[in-house]
Design a protein around this motif. Sequence first.
Motif: not given
Length: 192
Positions: A128-146
């Motif tokens: 579950m920690v890995g899944k939460i990490k992936t979710t945070a990462q997959m939301v953060a990256i587009p925000l940083l790109l935008y």
Amino acid sequence: MPLNIPILLTWLRIILIPLMIALYYVPEAWVRGFGRDLAATLIFVVAAATDWLDGYLARRWQQTSAFGAFLDPVADKLMVAAALIVLVWLGRLDAVLAVIIIGREITISALREWMARIGAHRSVAVSMVGKIKTTAQMVAIPLLLYYQPLAGLDVFRLGTWLIYVAAVLTLWSMGYYMRMAWPHLIEQDRQR
């Protein structure tokens, strides 16, 4: 090599990676500042969506395969690593964070491969920690790109906070996986 819709979606994700990177290398006259960031964000979001969709369709249509199980995580890691490198290059992400996240992905991939070889792959199944990490990462990256503010929201600041959360969870999940694998590592050493 099996060829079905889930595997084609995974290949699409891999093909989108150089397209996202190329946006930052084409002449400025082709794609200007914000348009470049918006296009890169959309490409990353489409690629991330194919990650969810290919897994869903493979399970629903019972089209899972050993090749798909191999290719899907490779595509995910390539997509994330490429985006992180672009963000470091743009000066929007500290290189240390990128090294932590990419280094963990390489370490855990190698650990999973080794654990599968000794028949203990269930010990390092996704947590579950890995899944939460992936979710945070997959939301953060587009925000940083935008990068630009959106409806009064400081997208860059939110993305920065989320990538720090992802980095902390990255280290935490790596510790978890290593702890789960440790008894198997000790056992293998004793057998030698």
